[in-house]
Design an enzyme around this catalytic site. Structure first.
Site, PDB file in Angstrom:
ATOM      1  N   GLU B  58       8.353  18.234  65.366  1.00  0.00           N
ATOM      2  CA  GLU B  58       7.136  18.561  66.109  1.00  0.00           C
ATOM      3  C   GLU B  58       5.861  18.124  65.384  1.00  0.00           C
ATOM      4  O   GLU B  58       4.884  17.710  66.014  1.00  0.00           O
ATOM      5  CB  GLU B  58       7.070  20.070  66.397  1.00  0.00           C
ATOM      6  CG  GLU B  58       8.198  20.593  67.271  1.00  0.00           C
ATOM      7  CD  GLU B  58       9.509  20.827  66.494  1.00  0.00           C
ATOM      8  OE1 GLU B  58       9.501  20.725  65.250  1.00  0.00           O
ATOM      9  OE2 GLU B  58      10.527  21.092  67.151  1.00  0.00           O
ATOM     10  N   ASP B 117      17.133  34.402  73.888  1.00  0.00           N
ATOM     11  CA  ASP B 117      17.063  33.719  72.593  1.00  0.00           C
ATOM     12  C   ASP B 117      16.533  34.637  71.484  1.00  0.00           C
ATOM     13  O   ASP B 117      16.782  34.410  70.311  1.00  0.00           O
ATOM     14  CB  ASP B 117      16.180  32.466  72.679  1.00  0.00           C
ATOM     15  CG  ASP B 117      16.973  31.244  73.120  1.00  0.00           C
ATOM     16  OD1 ASP B 117      18.209  31.365  73.254  1.00  0.00           O
ATOM     17  OD2 ASP B 117      16.367  30.183  73.348  1.00  0.00           O
TER      18      ASP B 117
END
Lengths: 281, 312
Positions: B58, B117
């Protein structure tokens, strides 16, 4: 330009570096001096640029990923007449357009703001990618410190550049061997540098970063290399040509006092004289 | 009761990008191995040459976007909010914010509605991080209509924008002929006189539900949608506070540094008013369905209603 002309210019760039940092009473002379020959070659010989039109869309781009060596970049830009050489003395002062680290909105000729290590190479990769997407001919150069490549982002960027075959990109590592805390190999060894870039699918070239023949040859080779980016590992001397700064990590980020400044300028003036004499032969 | 149309704002994001691709040839979209989840795959399908998958990196993606922007592209970078704003904070600050480059950050999977998650991926801190960066515009759309309008508006403006999208499908609430999106302009969705509920993102729908429940108790709540956290609509925030004298803020985000803090910043200087912040109270989330989590942490209509009643 002949090598002698380049040497003379590089010596003037070094004078600008020392003068700027002395005036600022702070800054990074060591890594600016080690890269001064490469700065000079890039801006006076290699790059397709127009100081009268710094934002020219077709220009070659340069990203100083090791942004703390801004004095080196500013000095070469001033020598190239992007702005007056006298203004180097405003470095780091309140209101100056010469910030401690490069700021693209302030300084003509600065293609990207930088200073946080590891980030500039990604930006250079983005510029190279834009060139590929738009079928432009411009090339992108970025200069990294050898300590800087300890940052993980450098290798994210290298992986992408290799994978995308960005042959319009040249990554130059200034391997002067020293970082703030000491020798690069003692702090956290980055060696072998060339093999690392090779593993990331770069063409790699090792050169003496103070030898204009080698710089010229390496950059020409980079231009001829198709289908992969090039990494040039240039072996240099930190603080090059200022006797008391050479190979001394202590001069990474410290300004000379008045007496030291006089000594430094005397060193560089002596080199000027030698180069003048060499020209007369 | 008619079925309410539901769609996740990340889906709206992907659709909007694909839709804008035709109108803005310089638009390019970057992703970090999450194109399926962030829905930039919709754009990728339509414009394969303008979609760049950077792999799981990223920070590098952010720098690449900065470089593309210096060459005239309008890049969107996409990832989960946790990474787009969290992992990336310093890259966003120094490579995009400081040079004020024209990069848009499309952050999906924000807040606890990431769901199963769990806490590592539930970013409740991104609004706080992004709004501290000088020159950064921060937008949190409440539904499909607003998300699509926000993407287009972000492209049409020059400068960095952070856009926050969710994973879970949420009801469409702005599907009205007079709907108009303007960056920095809040929207009064329901007029009221007793309390103001200022909400953002997916909590706007809950705020509307809470207002309905309050109305049954004879309490008139004004509901304000602040989709742009920065620059915030100061005029509207002050006006509603002065009108009702009591403000509740609701966000799927930490109460530290988000919408609630932004509202307090405005009111403390211009119209000191009691503000009760509803959000994540300095806690990490946990695994569970989006619905169960929103209920547990009091961010649904029932939770907002209870909090207002408690503090009247």
């Amino acid at each position: 330009m002949t090598n002698l002309e380049l040497q003379k210019r590089a010596n003037e760039v070094r004078k600008g570096i020392v003068t700027a940092v002395h005036s600022a009473k702070a800054g990074h002379p060591g890594g600016s001096l080690s890269a001064a020959d490469m700065f000079t070659y890039l801006y006076f010989e290699e790059m397709n640029i127009d100081p009268k039109n710094p934002k020219w869309e077709e220009r070659d781009r340069f990203v100083l990923s090791k942004g703390h060596t801004a004095p080196g970049l500013y000095s070469v830009l001033a020598n190239k007449e992007y702005f007056p050489i006298e203004d180097l003395k405003t470095l780091r002062k309140l209101g100056s357009y010469l910030q401690g680290h490069p700021c693209m909105q302030e300084t003509p000729g600065v293609d990207m703001s930088s200073g946080s290590l590891g980030q500039g190479i990604s930006v250079a990769v983005g510029m190279a990618l834009a060139g590929k997407m738009d079928n432009k001919d411009y090339r992108v150069y970025t200069l990294l410190g050898d300590g800087e490549i300890q940052e993980g982002q450098v290798w994210e960027a290298a992986m992408f550049a290799g994978a995308r075959k960005l042959d319009n990109l040249v990554v130059i590592v200034d391997n002067n061997g020293l970082q703030i805390d000491g020798k690069v190999e003692d702090v956290c060894s980055v060696y072998p540098i060339d093999k690392k870039f090779e593993a990331f699918n770069f063409k790699t070239i090792n050169i003496d970063g103070h030898n204009f023949d080698e710089i010229r040859k390496a950059l020409a080779e980079a231009k001829e290399t198709k289908g992969m980016p090039t990494a040039i590992v240039m072996h240099t001397i930190k603080g090059k040509d200022v006797s008391f700064m050479e190979n001394n990590a202590g001069w990474h980020g410290k300004a000379p006092n008045d007496e030291e400044y006089a000594t430094a300028m005397a060193d560089l003036d002596k080199i000027s004289e030698q180069l003048e004499k060499a020209g007369e032969v | 009761m008619a079925d309410v149309k539901k769609i996740a704002t990340r889906e709206s994001y992907g659709n909007a990008l694909a839709d804008c691709g035709k109108d803005f040839p310089n638009l390019v979209v970057l992703d970090a191995d999450l194109a399926g989840a962030t829905k930039t795959s919709i754009f990728q399908k339509a414009f394969p040459d303008r979609h760049i998958d950077c792999g799981i990196a990223e920070c590098n993606m952010t720098g690449i976007a900065a470089g593309l922007a210096t060459c005239g592209k309008v890049p969107f970078i996409s990832s989960f909010a946790m990474f787009a704003a969290g992992r990336n904070f310093e890259q966003v600050r120094n490579s995009i914010g400081y040079p004020h480059l024209n990069v848009k950050i499309g952050a999906t999977h924000a807040g606890i509605t990431v769901g199963e998650d769990g806490a590592t991926h539930q970013c409740n801190e991104d609004i706080a991080l992004m709004r501290t960066i000088p020159g950064m515009t921060v937008i949190v759309p409440s539904d499909d209509v607003e998300a699509k309008a926000a993407v287009r508006a972000a492209i049409e403006m020059e400068g960095p924008v952070y856009l926050r999208f969710g994973r879970a499908a949420v009801p469409v609430i702005n599907d009205k002929p007079d709907y108009k999106f303007e960056i920095g302009k809040g929207v009064v969705l329901k007029e009221g006189t007793d309390v103001s509920i200022i909400a953002t993102g997916i909590c706007v729908e809950g705020a509307l539900g809470a207002a309905e429940m309050l109305s049954a108790d004879g309490i008139s709540a004004e509901v304000v949608n602040i989709h742009t956290i920065k620059p915030i609509d100061e005029e509207l925030v002050v006006a509603t506070a002065e009108k009702t004298g009591k403000v509740f803020t609701v966000e799927e985000h930490s109460v530290i540094g988000g919408l609630g803090s932004a509202v307090c910043d405005v009111l403390s200087e211009n119209a000191p008013t009691k503000v009760i912040k509803i959000g994540m109270y300095d806690k990490f989330g946990e695994s569970g369905s989006a619905g169960a989590l929103v209920e547990k942490y009091g961010l649904d209509a029932k939770g907002i209603y209870a909090k207002v009643k408690e503090n009247l």
